[in-house]
Design a protein around this motif. Structure first.
Motif, PDB file in Angstrom:
ATOM      1  N   LYS B  13      43.033  50.610 -29.886  1.00 49.99           N
ATOM      2  CA  LYS B  13      43.179  50.889 -28.463  1.00 49.99           C
ATOM      3  C   LYS B  13      44.336  51.852 -28.250  1.00 49.99           C
ATOM      4  O   LYS B  13      45.173  52.056 -29.137  1.00 49.99           O
ATOM      5  N   ARG B  14      44.372  52.413 -27.068  1.00 53.85           N
ATOM      6  CA  ARG B  14      45.443  53.338 -26.721  1.00 53.85           C
ATOM      7  C   ARG B  14      46.468  52.631 -25.831  1.00 53.85           C
ATOM      8  O   ARG B  14      46.145  51.688 -25.100  1.00 53.85           O
ATOM      9  N   THR B  15      47.680  53.112 -25.906  1.00 54.87           N
ATOM     10  CA  THR B  15      48.759  52.571 -25.077  1.00 54.87           C
ATOM     11  C   THR B  15      48.343  52.581 -23.613  1.00 54.87           C
ATOM     12  O   THR B  15      47.789  53.573 -23.117  1.00 54.87           O
ATOM     13  N   GLY B  16      48.575  51.438 -22.939  1.00 53.57           N
ATOM     14  CA  GLY B  16      48.258  51.320 -21.525  1.00 53.57           C
ATOM     15  C   GLY B  16      46.877  50.756 -21.236  1.00 53.57           C
ATOM     16  O   GLY B  16      46.602  50.363 -20.093  1.00 53.57           O
ATOM     17  N   GLU B  17      46.032  50.679 -22.250  1.00 50.04           N
ATOM     18  CA  GLU B  17      44.681  50.120 -22.034  1.00 50.04           C
ATOM     19  C   GLU B  17      44.758  48.603 -21.853  1.00 50.04           C
ATOM     20  O   GLU B  17      45.650  47.942 -22.395  1.00 50.04           O
ATOM     21  N   LYS B  18      43.797  48.067 -21.157  1.00 54.16           N
ATOM     22  CA  LYS B  18      43.648  46.613 -21.042  1.00 54.16           C
ATOM     23  C   LYS B  18      42.751  46.160 -22.196  1.00 54.16           C
ATOM     24  O   LYS B  18      41.695  46.740 -22.428  1.00 54.16           O
ATOM     25  N   VAL B  19      43.210  45.147 -22.897  1.00 53.60           N
ATOM     26  CA  VAL B  19      42.505  44.702 -24.098  1.00 53.60           C
ATOM     27  C   VAL B  19      42.119  43.236 -23.954  1.00 53.60           C
ATOM     28  O   VAL B  19      42.934  42.406 -23.530  1.00 53.60           O
ATOM     29  N   PHE B  20      40.882  42.940 -24.305  1.00 51.41           N
ATOM     30  CA  PHE B  20      40.390  41.563 -24.283  1.00 51.41           C
ATOM     31  C   PHE B  20      40.047  41.135 -25.710  1.00 51.41           C
ATOM     32  O   PHE B  20      39.265  41.790 -26.387  1.00 51.41           O
ATOM     33  N   LEU B  21      40.616  40.026 -26.140  1.00 45.20           N
ATOM     34  CA  LEU B  21      40.239  39.425 -27.424  1.00 45.20           C
ATOM     35  C   LEU B  21      39.588  38.088 -27.116  1.00 45.20           C
ATOM     36  O   LEU B  21      40.167  37.254 -26.415  1.00 45.20           O
ATOM     37  N   GLU B  22      38.381  37.922 -27.662  1.00 45.75           N
ATOM     38  CA  GLU B  22      37.607  36.720 -27.362  1.00 45.75           C
ATOM     39  C   GLU B  22      37.552  35.797 -28.564  1.00 45.75           C
ATOM     40  O   GLU B  22      37.453  36.236 -29.698  1.00 45.75           O
TER      41      GLU B  22
END
Lengths: 111, 113
Positions: B13-22
């Motif tokens: 991912k890139r800096t500032g992105e929202k990331v979801f780990l399931e």
């Protein structure tokens, strides 16, 4: 601040030798001490665990020694095998569910 | 056999992105956990949950949030990913009936560029 201090960081042992990993803690409220084994690409899995009412627990080639007064516990792997090569984590828990893990020891058993 | 699965093995991912780990577990366990694993630091607890819609902060919750809408699923959210969140993320589950064993998923290696 690491609640559980683990050493050594890495360990090389010849096949058939004894592997020893040590952990120390300060919090006297800890009452459960598991060891987890992690192979590359996998999550950790419970190997063996001890409660402070006993000083030693043995399961096959794996033994935990526990010294309550010194607040130390260690994992001994007898007759170490190349298949034992993995990262080992000690942990301690003061109550239900919450574990504090050591920093891990990468064991390499040479054939 | 208890099975804990994580949605991705590798994620960039890139800096500032929202990331979801399931994370999903199939043993009807009440308790679920998110850890991050870094060399020399071991496993550090980010958040845990004892029940649906319940959450508790672990030792390093800053920069993270979690969601548990269903018993079997526990999500870790990075609202605005930063490079210092590059790490291995491990999910675990445990029965509330005994606290003998946490079962871990295989982990998600997250790289934030």
């Amino acid at each position: 601040q690491q609640q559980v201090k683990q050493s050594p960081q890495s360990l090389i042992v010849q096949k058939g030798g004894i592997s020893i990993i040590n952990c120390a803690y300060e919090n006297t409220a800890f009452d459960y001490f598991p060891w987890y084994q992690q192979f590359p690409g996998k999550g950790p899995a419970l190997l063996i665990a001890i409660r402070p009412d006993v000083s030693e627990k043995k399961e096959g080639r794996f033994t935990i020694s526990f010294n309550k007064s010194a607040k130390q516990f260690s994992l001994h792997i007898m007759d170490s095998q190349p298949g034992d090569s993995a990262t080992y984590f000690c942990a301690a828990s003061p109550n239900f569910n919450k574990f504090y893990f050591g920093s891990g020891t990468k064991l390499n058993v040479k054939p | 056999d208890v099975k804990v699965t994580q949605s991705s093995r590798y994620l960039v991912k890139r800096t500032g992105e929202k990331v979801f780990l399931e994370c999903v577990q199939d043993m009807d366990h009440e308790n679920m956990f998110w850890y991050r694993q870094d060399p020399g630091l071991g496993l550090r607890l980010i958040y845990f949950s004892y029940d649906v819609k319940m959450k508790e902060k672990g030792d390093i919750p800053e920069g993270y949030s979690v969601s548990r809408e269903k018993k079997e699923r526990f999500s870790l959210i990075l609202e605005s990913a930063s490079t210092n969140q590059t790490s291995m993320y491990l999910c675990a589950s445990e029965s509330a009936l005994s606290y003998n064993e946490q079962f871990f998923g295989p982990g998600t290696r997250l790289t934030v560029l």
